[in-house]
Design an enzyme around this catalytic site. Structure first.
Site, PDB file in Angstrom:
ATOM      1  N   HIS A   1      -8.929   9.378   2.974  1.00  0.00           N
ATOM      2  CA  HIS A   1      -8.510   8.284   2.089  1.00  0.00           C
ATOM      3  C   HIS A   1      -8.686   8.781   0.656  1.00  0.00           C
ATOM      4  O   HIS A   1      -9.743   9.317   0.311  1.00  0.00           O
ATOM      5  CB  HIS A   1      -9.377   7.047   2.339  1.00  0.00           C
ATOM      6  CG  HIS A   1      -8.784   5.806   1.751  1.00  0.00           C
ATOM      7  ND1 HIS A   1      -8.711   5.590   0.395  1.00  0.00           N
ATOM      8  CD2 HIS A   1      -8.216   4.722   2.340  1.00  0.00           C
ATOM      9  CE1 HIS A   1      -8.124   4.429   0.178  1.00  0.00           C
ATOM     10  NE2 HIS A   1      -7.815   3.881   1.336  1.00  0.00           N
TER      11      HIS A   1
ATOM     12  N   GLU B   1       0.852  -1.199   0.000  1.00  0.00           N
ATOM     13  CA  GLU B   1       0.000   0.000   0.000  1.00  0.00           C
ATOM     14  C   GLU B   1       0.883   1.242   0.000  1.00  0.00           C
ATOM     15  O   GLU B   1       2.102   1.149   0.153  1.00  0.00           O
ATOM     16  CB  GLU B   1      -0.942  -0.013   1.207  1.00  0.00           C
ATOM     17  CG  GLU B   1      -1.960  -1.150   1.119  1.00  0.00           C
ATOM     18  CD  GLU B   1      -2.956  -1.169   2.265  1.00  0.00           C
ATOM     19  OE1 GLU B   1      -3.289  -0.104   2.804  1.00  0.00           O
ATOM     20  OE2 GLU B   1      -3.387  -2.269   2.628  1.00  0.00           O
TER      21      GLU B   1
ATOM     22  N   ARG C   1      -0.788   8.778   1.869  1.00  0.00           N
ATOM     23  CA  ARG C   1      -2.169   9.198   1.605  1.00  0.00           C
ATOM     24  C   ARG C   1      -2.389  10.704   1.603  1.00  0.00           C
ATOM     25  O   ARG C   1      -3.200  11.205   0.844  1.00  0.00           O
ATOM     26  CB  ARG C   1      -3.070   8.637   2.696  1.00  0.00           C
ATOM     27  CG  ARG C   1      -3.498   7.284   2.357  1.00  0.00           C
ATOM     28  CD  ARG C   1      -4.438   6.755   3.351  1.00  0.00           C
ATOM     29  NE  ARG C   1      -4.404   5.329   3.120  1.00  0.00           N
ATOM     30  CZ  ARG C   1      -4.873   4.421   3.932  1.00  0.00           C
ATOM     31  NH1 ARG C   1      -5.427   4.784   5.062  1.00  0.00           N
ATOM     32  NH2 ARG C   1      -4.802   3.160   3.620  1.00  0.00           N
TER      33      ARG C   1
ATOM     34  N   HIS D   1     -11.332   9.425   6.708  1.00  0.00           N
ATOM     35  CA  HIS D   1     -11.084   7.992   6.898  1.00  0.00           C
ATOM     36  C   HIS D   1     -10.554   7.651   8.284  1.00  0.00           C
ATOM     37  O   HIS D   1     -10.949   6.648   8.869  1.00  0.00           O
ATOM     38  CB  HIS D   1     -10.075   7.555   5.840  1.00  0.00           C
ATOM     39  CG  HIS D   1      -9.772   6.096   5.815  1.00  0.00           C
ATOM     40  ND1 HIS D   1     -10.731   5.138   5.578  1.00  0.00           N
ATOM     41  CD2 HIS D   1      -8.599   5.415   6.000  1.00  0.00           C
ATOM     42  CE1 HIS D   1     -10.172   3.932   5.608  1.00  0.00           C
ATOM     43  NE2 HIS D   1      -8.885   4.072   5.884  1.00  0.00           N
TER      44      HIS D   1
ATOM     45  N   ARG E   1      -1.067   8.719   9.174  1.00  0.00           N
ATOM     46  CA  ARG E   1      -0.868   7.284   9.421  1.00  0.00           C
ATOM     47  C   ARG E   1      -0.425   6.542   8.157  1.00  0.00           C
ATOM     48  O   ARG E   1      -0.988   6.749   7.071  1.00  0.00           O
ATOM     49  CB  ARG E   1      -2.182   6.673   9.910  1.00  0.00           C
ATOM     50  CG  ARG E   1      -2.132   5.176  10.106  1.00  0.00           C
ATOM     51  CD  ARG E   1      -3.457   4.668  10.604  1.00  0.00           C
ATOM     52  NE  ARG E   1      -4.510   4.911   9.649  1.00  0.00           N
ATOM     53  CZ  ARG E   1      -4.938   4.017   8.768  1.00  0.00           C
ATOM     54  NH1 ARG E   1      -4.408   2.818   8.720  1.00  0.00           N
ATOM     55  NH2 ARG E   1      -5.905   4.330   7.934  1.00  0.00           N
TER      56      ARG E   1
HETATM   57  C1  SIN Z   1      -7.430   0.534   2.644  1.00  0.00           C
HETATM   58  O1  SIN Z   1      -7.668  -0.644   2.446  1.00  0.00           O
HETATM   59  O2  SIN Z   1      -7.090   1.305   1.759  1.00  0.00           O
HETATM   60  C2  SIN Z   1      -7.561   1.067   4.035  1.00  0.00           C
HETATM   61  C3  SIN Z   1      -6.565   0.469   4.906  1.00  0.00           C
HETATM   62  C4  SIN Z   1      -6.131   1.431   5.950  1.00  0.00           C
HETATM   63  O3  SIN Z   1      -6.751   2.485   6.106  1.00  0.00           O
HETATM   64  O4  SIN Z   1      -5.119   1.165   6.594  1.00  0.00           O
END
Ligand code: SIN
Length: 524
Positions: free
Chosen positions: A243, A117, A290, A351, A386
């Site tokens: 998000h 991610e 993010r 988010h 985060r």
């Molecule tokens: C996501 O799946 O994008 C959210 C996961 C997260 O917020 O850590």
């Protein structure tokens, strides 16, 4: 109205609350653990978490890299000691989850399949398809059911913490103790008194303070608002994470999340002209942290006047995509979007809250006997932003710490028999004739926060928001004082407090860091 005297009282039934309940109940089989939760048992932010949990698992990965990625994403406002502790304890917590029945996806070679991610320099996200939170919550509830000394109370709404302010003769002391909570039983409509030696806030996030959020309706910041009223220390509320990619569906709440793991799988972001705009913004492109991606999308929307940007999955291997993200694939299909050939319209949505109730490395808040864990706590792990998939991890590591503290060092505590805790006084209150005033004020707060206190802020916008919120505060308090309490009026009051804290703490920050960005802090 009843009075319950118990050992451990936990407010909230997401990963944080349930982990503490299980571990404490296992360690102290003769002690009573109560978990109070305002909706059905499983309703929590945990249940909606898609991506997974970050943990160093692959031999080629290292704690140093995970620590560094967490610090970079957090814009170095993180507490390095906490970052190290959480990341180094992560693999142990993953093993605990596996022992409790959580079925993380495996790769063809039999090892765990590790996703990637934004902001991560390695594949290290353990997941179960695209419904990891659901899988974890389900298995934690199974463990809870096996333990007779846990009482789980759904549809019980915690209204306020009981502190020295309520206890006769103790109103003026400097260091405040917590003794329990007043809890509305939504079935009997009575407000009961729960008195405990250890109390834990595990009440989750605040997303519902915004009109567009990936958080479920229950995410109204109740624990933070209660702690604030009880005079616990609250910090970093200005750091709200948006998000980058929620599915564009105006009016839909919560917004459906298109997991960041989809970009980790190779999806591209494109603007109205179909350009990959992230290439010009950051070397990490779609996989920048993010805050950077959300701001870039916000800027594209302002420039183009468009309501959304696109997530392009059309170049990805569809069989593998469907295997990893069946839920996302089906959701898009149900809306007529064939992601093999069409782009997904996406937009940022509130988010996650990085700030909250200040806790130390064990999970103690600034009030005696009171712990906080999970999204409502500010541990220092996340800094100003985060790193993806670090939140379930934080809840697990701190959940274990709190359970250990309760079962090792607090097990012999007994309730002081001489303390006079008054029952809830509802004299003079009546059932409000109309609920529309409450729902109107809730929507008004959400619109104020979305229009004036979102991804990009300014002094002028914050002042305006504060004016509006002050008016709503007076209005809400008046209604609260004369109403027989309902979850709706309590949530409204809590949302008002959360919005106020975000605005006030935003006003204090004079430097743009991580998720906090004000036009007034731009250097010329
Ligand atoms: C996501 O799946 O994008 C959210 C996961 C997260 O917020 O850590």
């Amino acid at each position: 109205m009843s009075i319950f005297k118990i050992d451990t009282l936990i407010l909230g039934s997401g990963v944080a609350g349930l982990t503490i309940a299980i571990k404490t109940a296992l360690a102290l089989p003769n002690k009573k653990v109560f978990v109070v939760t305002k909706a059905e048992k499983s309703e929590s932010n945990t249940k909606y978490a898609q991506g997974g949990i970050a943990s160093v698992w692959d031999k080629l990965d290292s704690f140093e890299d995970h620590i560094n990625d967490t610090m970079v994403a957090g814009d170095y406002l993180n507490d390095i000691e906490v970052v190290k502790m959480v990341i180094e304890e992560a693999p142990k917590c993953m093993k605990q989850l596996i022992n409790w029945g959580v079925d993380f996806d495996q790769a063809k070679n039999g090892d765990l399949d590790l996703g990637k991610e934004g902001g991560h320099s390695a594949n290290r996200v353990l997941h179960h398809k695209d419904i990891t939170g659901f899988e974890i919550e389900k298995n934690l509830l199974k463990q809870v059911n096996l333990l007779p000394n846990i009482t789980l109370l759904p549809y019980h709404f915690a209204i306020d913490l009981i502190t020295d302010h309520h206890v006769k003769g103790k109103e003026t002391i400097d260091s405040i103790s917590c003794y329990g909570a007043y809890v509305l039983n939504q079935k009997t409509k009575k407000i009961d008194t729960y008195i405990a030696t250890s109390i834990v806030l595990a009440t989750g996030g605040v997303g519902q303070v915004y009109a567009a959020t990936t958080n479920p309706n229950v995410a109204t910041g109740d624990g933070i608002a209660m702690a604030y009223r009880a005079k616990a220390k609250i910090e970093d509320m200005e750091f709200v994470q948006f998000h980058p990619t929620s599915l564009y569906q105006p009016g839909e709440s919560p917004a459906f999340l298109i997991s960041e793991a989809v970009r980790g799988f190779g999806a591209f972001l494109r603007n109205k002209k179909e350009e990959r705009f992230m290439l010009k913004i950051d070397d990490r492109a779609e996989l920048a942290p993010r805050d950077i991606v959300a701001r870039a999308i916000d800027s594209e929307l302002i420039k183009s006047g468009n309501q959304y940007v696109y997530l392009d999955c059309t170049h990805l291997k569809m069989d593998a995509f469907i295997n990893h993200f069946p839920n996302i694939f089906e959701k898009c299909k149900s809306l007529g979007i064939d992601i093999a050939t069409q782009y997904i319209p996406v937009v940022p949505a509130a988010h996650y809250l990085m700030g909250g109730i200040i806790v130390d490395k064990i999970g103690y808040t600034s009030l005696k006997n009171l712990f906080a864990c999970g999204e409502c706590a500010r541990t220092g792990l996340h800094g100003a932003n985060r790193l993806a998939s670090n939140s379930l991890l934080e809840a697990l590591v701190f959940g274990n710490k709190i359970a250990n503290e309760i079962s090792e060092n607090r097990k012999n505590l007994i309730l002081d028999k001489n303390i006079q805790i008054p029952e809830w006084d509802e004299e003079g209150t009546t059932v409000p004739k109309e609920k529309v005033l409450i729902s109107h004020n809730r929507k008004t707060i959400q619109n104020i926060m979305t229009d004036l206190v979102a991804i990009v802020r300014s002094n002028e916008r914050l002042e305006k928001a504060l004016d509006h919120l002050n008016y709503l505060y007076q209005d809400t308090e008046k209604a609260y004082d004369k109403s027989k309490l309902s979850p709706q009026i309590c949530e409204l009051r809590n949302l008002n407090a959360i919005a106020y804290l975000i605005v006030k703490q935003s006003m204090k920050r004079k430097e743009n860091k991580g998720a906090f960005y004000s036009l007034n802090n731009l250097k010329n």
